[in-house]
Motif scaffolding. Structure first.
Motif, short mmCIF file in Angstrom:
data_model
loop_
_atom_site.label_atom_id
_atom_site.label_comp_id
_atom_site.label_asym_id
_atom_site.label_seq_id
_atom_site.Cartn_x
_atom_site.Cartn_y
_atom_site.Cartn_z
N ASN A 93 -1.94 -2.67 -7.70
CA ASN A 93 -2.47 -1.55 -6.92
C ASN A 93 -1.95 -0.19 -7.41
OD1 ASN A 93 -3.95 -0.42 -4.80
ND2 ASN A 93 -2.28 -0.60 -3.31
N HIS A 119 0.83 -1.21 0.00
CA HIS A 119 0.00 0.00 0.00
C HIS A 119 0.86 1.26 0.00
CE1 HIS A 119 -2.76 -2.81 2.36
NE2 HIS A 119 -3.45 -2.53 1.28
N ARG A 135 -5.84 6.33 -12.40
CA ARG A 135 -7.27 6.16 -12.65
C ARG A 135 -7.85 7.41 -13.30
NH1 ARG A 135 -6.33 8.30 -8.14
NH2 ARG A 135 -7.81 9.56 -6.98
N HIS A 188 -4.49 -7.20 -4.51
CA HIS A 188 -4.50 -6.16 -5.56
C HIS A 188 -3.14 -6.01 -6.26
CE1 HIS A 188 -3.23 -3.95 -1.98
NE2 HIS A 188 -4.44 -4.01 -1.47
N TYR A 218 -3.83 2.61 -9.42
CA TYR A 218 -4.73 3.58 -8.80
C TYR A 218 -4.26 5.02 -9.09
CZ TYR A 218 -7.46 5.92 -5.17
OH TYR A 218 -8.33 6.75 -4.51
N SER A 241 1.47 6.84 0.60
CA SER A 241 0.43 5.86 0.30
C SER A 241 -0.05 6.00 -1.15
CB SER A 241 -0.74 6.06 1.26
OG SER A 241 -1.85 5.35 0.78
N LYS A 296 -13.16 1.91 -6.88
CA LYS A 296 -12.18 2.98 -6.67
C LYS A 296 -11.99 3.85 -7.91
CE LYS A 296 -9.53 0.59 -3.09
NZ LYS A 296 -8.49 -0.42 -2.87
N ASN A 316 -2.85 5.05 -2.22
CA ASN A 316 -4.28 5.35 -2.26
C ASN A 316 -4.67 6.68 -1.62
OD1 ASN A 316 -3.87 2.13 -1.79
ND2 ASN A 316 -5.29 2.59 -3.45
N SER A 346 0.45 10.91 -2.86
CA SER A 346 1.02 10.33 -4.08
C SER A 346 1.27 11.35 -5.19
CB SER A 346 0.11 9.22 -4.60
OG SER A 346 -1.15 9.73 -4.94
#
Ligand SMILES: [Zn+2]
Ligand SMILES: [Zn+2]
Length: 286
Positions: free
Chosen positions: A176, A121, A182, A173, A179, A132, A219, A134, A139
């Motif tokens: 991951n 994560h 996205r 995931h 993300y 992180s 998400k 997420n 990020s």
């Protein structure tokens, strides 16, 4: 075919809604054969370093882990005629050293777990504090400063380290990192694809399982984790797959599993797998 959900959270981690029993009832309503309770492993068992400090509040504490286990044990008995409840936890992988500490702290439960999920994560490297994937405010600046390629490589490098460990059974995931891009799918360089194939080689070699984590759609992504290209390659390599919604709300148990199975059958997926006390059992898809 009766399905199962191996990746669920609950209010013990302070960022999911509903008690474990609410997830159990949701799984029963879905006519599921099994439910895996896999809340985040305690953050306070990690070494005392500033980079670990920030996610302590998003997990239960080690002193509550026993209560968590007991609660699952009571529900296993209570619902045994309706559903198999599996006991698990999702380990946040940071480094091999941190993993040793996590393993030591969870040692009393090693014979209780039906499987252990491993997840990346948070990313860090020399000179850059852990951030992180997420949490966009963490990020975005790193992505702007270092660019996608360096970050993608570092993510899969960490995944590679995690997959080598004998401590985890299921890779959570897998991609991951997407993300960050996205709602678009990531645009990996050949160098990144190479390390993705290395991760798959290690998964095969070490007998790990990959989950189809449908929370990608919730998400804001167009696909579950992992994306279609990776899933097709995993199927071709006959790497065992299982199902996880990563539900943080009881109503998300089993989210879009049927859609995935329908799609994956066309890619020649024949089996999915279940676990019992860390032993893998293939189940033919019907
Ligand atoms: Zn996760
Ligand atoms: Zn999760």
């Amino acid at each position: 075919m009766r399905l199962w959900d191996y990746h669920t959270h609950n209010s013990r981690c302070n960022h999911a809604q509903g008690s474990i029993i609410d997830y159990v009832k949701s799984a029963i309503n879905n006519y599921f054969i099994e439910l895996g309770v896999s809340d985040h492993a305690p953050g306070d068992i990690l070494p005392i370093l500033p980079q670990y400090e920030k996610y302590k509040k998003y997990t239960m504490s080690m002193k509550d882990f026993h209560e968590y286990f007991k609660e699952v044990e009571i529900l296993q008995e209570k619902f045994k005629n309706q559903i198999n409840i599996r006991f698990s936890t999702e380990i946040n992988f940071n480094s091999l050293n941190a993993l040793k500490t996590q393993k030591k702290a969870l040692k009393p439960y090693l014979d209780k777990f039906d499987y252990i999920i491993g997840a990346v994560h948070n990313i860090y490297w020399e000179g850059v504090d852990s951030w992180s994937i997420n949490i966009p405010y963490q990020s975005t600046p790193v992505l702007e400063k270092y660019g996608a390629n360096k970050i993608n490589l570092q993510y899969y490098k960490m995944l590679k380290q995690m997959v080598k460990s004998d401590f985890i059974d299921i890779v959570a995931h897998f991609d991951n990192i997407k993300y960050l891009y996205r709602p678009n799918e990531p645009n990996y360089t050949d160098e990144v694809w190479q390390i993705i194939y290395d991760v798959m080689d290690l998964i095969e070699k070490n007998g790990k399982v990959v989950e189809i984590n449908t929370s990608g759609i919730l998400k804001g992504l167009s696909n579950p984790f992992p994306g279609d290209d990776i899933v097709k390659e995993l199927i071709q390599r006959k790497i065992p797959l299982t199902l996880g919604s990563d539900a943080h709300k009881p109503e998300h148990v089993g989210f879009m599993f049927k859609d995935f199975i329908k799609k994956a059958k066309k890619w020649d997926l024949k089996y999915l797998c279940l676990f019992n006390k860390r032993e893998l059992h293939p189940v033919k898809i019907t």
